[in-house]
Motif scaffolding. Sequence first.
Motif, PDB file in Angstrom:
ATOM      1  N   SER A   1       0.865  -1.308  -0.092  1.00 28.94           N
ATOM      2  CA  SER A   1       0.032   0.003  -0.117  1.00 28.94           C
ATOM      3  C   SER A   1       0.975   1.244   0.184  1.00 28.94           C
ATOM      4  CB  SER A   1      -0.988   0.012   1.347  1.00 28.94           C
ATOM      5  OG  SER A   1      -0.230   0.180   2.513  1.00 28.94           O
ATOM      6  N   LEU A   2       2.365   1.151   0.227  1.00 25.85           N
ATOM      7  CA  LEU A   2       2.973   2.283   0.043  1.00 25.85           C
ATOM      8  C   LEU A   2       2.930   3.074  -1.234  1.00 25.85           C
ATOM      9  CD1 LEU A   2       6.278   0.843   2.077  1.00 25.85           C
ATOM     10  CD2 LEU A   2       4.417   2.243   2.872  1.00 25.85           C
ATOM     11  N   SER A   3       2.887   4.402  -1.059  1.00 24.09           N
ATOM     12  CA  SER A   3       2.998   5.194  -2.275  1.00 24.09           C
ATOM     13  C   SER A   3       4.120   5.349  -2.759  1.00 24.09           C
ATOM     14  CB  SER A   3       2.342   6.399  -1.671  1.00 24.09           C
ATOM     15  OG  SER A   3       3.416   7.287  -0.909  1.00 24.09           O
ATOM     16  N   ASP A   4       4.549   5.817  -3.966  1.00 27.51           N
ATOM     17  CA  ASP A   4       5.540   5.808  -4.771  1.00 27.51           C
ATOM     18  C   ASP A   4       6.506   6.606  -3.888  1.00 27.51           C
ATOM     19  OD1 ASP A   4       4.740   4.279  -6.615  1.00 27.51           O
ATOM     20  OD2 ASP A   4       4.197   5.860  -8.226  1.00 27.51           O
ATOM     21  N   GLU A   5       5.991   7.788  -3.494  1.00 20.11           N
ATOM     22  CA  GLU A   5       6.979   8.931  -2.688  1.00 20.11           C
ATOM     23  C   GLU A   5       7.474   8.111  -1.418  1.00 20.11           C
ATOM     24  OE1 GLU A   5       4.118   9.608  -3.852  1.00 20.11           O
ATOM     25  OE2 GLU A   5       4.397  11.496  -5.061  1.00 20.11           O
ATOM     26  N   GLN A   6       6.609   6.909  -0.660  1.00 17.78           N
ATOM     27  CA  GLN A   6       7.236   6.521   0.368  1.00 17.78           C
ATOM     28  C   GLN A   6       8.279   5.606  -0.054  1.00 17.78           C
ATOM     29  OE1 GLN A   6       3.199   5.352   1.822  1.00 17.78           O
ATOM     30  NE2 GLN A   6       3.740   5.892   3.882  1.00 17.78           N
ATOM     31  N   VAL A   7       8.222   4.577  -1.051  1.00 16.82           N
ATOM     32  CA  VAL A   7       8.914   3.850  -1.458  1.00 16.82           C
ATOM     33  C   VAL A   7      10.389   4.435  -1.730  1.00 16.82           C
ATOM     34  CG1 VAL A   7       9.349   2.033  -3.423  1.00 16.82           C
ATOM     35  CG2 VAL A   7       7.188   2.088  -2.452  1.00 16.82           C
ATOM     36  N   VAL A   8      10.124   5.453  -2.571  1.00 15.56           N
ATOM     37  CA  VAL A   8      11.450   6.188  -3.037  1.00 15.56           C
ATOM     38  C   VAL A   8      12.231   6.584  -1.671  1.00 15.56           C
ATOM     39  CG1 VAL A   8      12.481   8.296  -4.267  1.00 15.56           C
ATOM     40  CG2 VAL A   8      10.567   6.953  -5.290  1.00 15.56           C
ATOM     41  N   ALA A   9      11.288   7.209  -0.674  1.00 13.32           N
ATOM     42  CA  ALA A   9      12.090   7.793   0.630  1.00 13.32           C
ATOM     43  C   ALA A   9      12.736   6.495   1.285  1.00 13.32           C
ATOM     44  CB  ALA A   9      11.110   8.270   1.329  1.00 13.32           C
ATOM     45  N   LEU A  10      12.006   5.360   1.254  1.00 13.83           N
ATOM     46  CA  LEU A  10      12.673   4.183   2.048  1.00 13.83           C
ATOM     47  C   LEU A  10      14.203   3.678   1.114  1.00 13.83           C
ATOM     48  CD1 LEU A  10       9.503   1.932   2.664  1.00 13.83           C
ATOM     49  CD2 LEU A  10      11.411   3.062   4.572  1.00 13.83           C
ATOM     50  N   ARG A  11      13.801   3.590  -0.164  1.00 19.57           N
ATOM     51  CA  ARG A  11      15.066   3.413  -1.062  1.00 19.57           C
ATOM     52  C   ARG A  11      16.206   4.380  -0.490  1.00 19.57           C
ATOM     53  NH1 ARG A  11      18.618   3.960  -4.827  1.00 19.57           N
ATOM     54  NH2 ARG A  11      18.971   2.279  -6.488  1.00 19.57           N
TER      55      ARG A  11
END
Length: 925
Positions: free
Chosen positions: A668-678
């Motif tokens: 359910s993570l948004s693209d912005e959250q995924v990029v921030a985690l990376r």
Amino acid sequence: MIQTESITKRYGSQLVLSRLSLSFGSRGLVAILGRSGCGKTTLLNILGGLEHDYEGSLQIDGMASSSLDEKDWDAYRSDLVGFVFQDAHLVDYLNVADNVRLALGMACNHESLAVDNADELVQRALDEVGLSGLESHMPSELSGGQAQRVAVARALVKNPRVILADEPTGALDIQSSRQVMDLLAQASKSRLVIVVTHNRELAHEYAGRVIELGEHCVVSDTKPGEEPPAEKPTPQGNPEPESAGVEAGPAFRKPRQRSRLIRRTALSHMHNKRQRAIITTVVAALGIMGMCLALSVQDGARAYTRQVAATTLATNPIVIQQNGTAAAISQVAINDVDSTSGSEEAPTEVTTSPIAEDVTFAALQGSRASDLQEFLWYVNSAQSSIWDNAYDVQVGYDEPLNLYDSAGTCIVDDGSATLLKNLSLSHVFGSDGEDALSDVLPDPTTLVRELPYNEHAGKSPYELLAGKMPTEYDEAVIITDRQGRVSDYFLYATGIADLQALKDVSADLLLNKQDTQIPGISDSYSFDDLLGREFTIIPASDYYVQSGSGWTKVTQGSSHMDQALANAPKLKIVGIVRESAEIKDVAETGAIGYSSALIPWLVEHCNKSEVAVAQKASPDVDVFTGRKFSEESRGSKQAAEAARAREAFHAVVDEAELSDAKRTYIDSLSDEQVVALREHFKDYFDANGNLTIGAEDVATVAALSDEDFVRDIESIAPPTLNSAYAQNMEELGAADIDKPTSIRIYPSGVDERTQIVSEIDSFNSNVVGDDSAPLSYEDMSQRGVEQVTKVVGVVNNALVALMVLALALSVFMLFSVTSVAAIERRAEIGTLRALGATRRDIVKLFSWENALIGLIAGCVGSLAALVASFPLSYTIANLTGEARLVSPTPWTIIPALAVGIILAVFSGLIPAIRAARKDPVQALR
């Protein structure tokens, strides 16, 4: 009464008196004869207390001279001794009566008589010497005999115990000589009279004792040590006063204050030397005038600086941004522009300036978000003085402001005036013409703005003309210029003037209709016409109504819009304000100023709205469309990057034994959250984009509870990181009240601005930690204020140099005149010292004269400066166009008087002290 014991006196290597021992009684006339240079006058000076540098001892009524200090000798001469000199030594600028009164004023034992019966005593003394009727004559109008008789009267008036006469008949004819000797013989009946003379015939005829000096010693003494019996005065004429006055024993009194006598003497000398006094006063007045004019220009320049600074500060507050990139870049750019100015010498090589480097570094440093809320807590605390130095501290949010007039026409959309949009003039002027028109019209964002108003101290750069200042969220004022004017732009933009009439005219012009005239508007509006006017506030969230699974924005003219207008709060005009005198040069075309409570109210209202609450409840869903943000972002560059990172995460998750809740949450993570985690775990990604993580780390993550797992992920990449979500919340006006985006500080002056900037810098120096960033502020007023201050500083320095030069000329003139006067008045100074004047009295005499000159010069110079300031101001105004650069004020007279007096006194102090230190014996020669 007086006894000398082994008196020896030398002038250098020349012996004048050698072990001379004499005794003198309390009355009688003693004549001292001898050739020139045998020490007669020297002996007389020793007996009179004028000469102290000798060997041996002088006894006065049994008191040794060694026990007497300088003040005792001054008192001795003022009370007990009267001098008669060969040249009379009358003060040439005093009349006969004042010359006699001078000795009386110096006497210490006539405190009451000198004030109450001075005229009577002076007249009696003049009668005794036969000069009645000549009281007002000047010394230059007297014969030699008359002048000498005045000198005798001066010696007699204070009833001394001893009269010392040095060659009193040396310059007189035989008849005048006998007249003087008769007077001295008469006086000797009740006091001791010692006469030094070359005339043996007169000496033996009048003296009861004749002492003849030879080479350094007494050759003969007719009656050594004897005192003739006192003769009773004859009943004819005025009775000779008893020497009562002077009982046995010297009983010297310290010299009393003689300020009144000194003032009178100083005035008399100035009157006598009035031409010199006038010239000196004029020169001193020119210096004072130059000083006053320089001060006037300095005051005007400082006022001009304050005016320019206030104008600049009123339109260019200190702006602190949450993201300080723009502020940091602009501030560095200003500093780098200043640093590019250098020497005018021809360079020998091409050098570089690190402008791009500085700007890039500042941009990177300023890109970190600053905690403005923490700074606000500091500003509102007792530790800060920012509120004391500011008109206002305004807190800004990304909050749209929308206003409508009474007809329902939008006049402000998202904080900008909509006048050109409402006119729709692109079909008349074309898009380029409309753009050109917008460039020359006032900034549309300034039509409605927060009014700078310090509610803590009641300070504002605006003055209230009518009504009251706004304090509630639904209150506002109309802002006018200093003369209470607003432009027609403001009237049309706010709907006060009929905009439809202007639109009709534009159509007529387009159709080339003849005699088309722009409709006029009222030349003036009463305060009552404007007070009470209302505008409708539409919060950003109130534009949306629920439609199916989403929310739709209402359109102008729809029933939903009419309902929104009907239910919306009103912004009421409660006051009329104008620019204060400090910012009167600011070009003000008219504006609506609301209170500091309006924007926070809008933020709170929008956050509580139904649509904002729904968006907060589903941060991964676009509340407007009902779809997930992740679905809407597919196909974008960010989505592709997020997809690659998501695959890397899934590869690890598939191998790990994670719960279904964890897997679902990761999906359910948004693209912005995924990029921030990376980005956060970038050290765990290899060159191919694969996530490499150890088995122990995977086991640790798997062991976390579902709640802890979600909390840890959201601490790194919160759901609100979604840019689309943030855009929706901004569209709805649902800003975070605890996270202001800007702070605007309006300093109340130049010095206050400096203190505020210093306080901000001090706050920044205390910011520590990786999660905190120092404040980046934009101070556009800095360069303008510093340039004006620099120019005014140069002008002030030039004026100070000019003022110092003018005053130095005055000091030199006063010093020179006092020095010349001290030389010219050498005999007068010796006479005054012989009469008992102290050295301090001599200094006071010159100081009083200079003080009077300084007083007159101060009056004349300040008044002349006041008069000259008007043509000077007119000339400067014609040259510069600025009429306030000369600021004359009558109050400069007071410091001018003080400066004139102090300058004059201190300028003549050194010559006066030198004159007072002169040996009275040398001065009388």
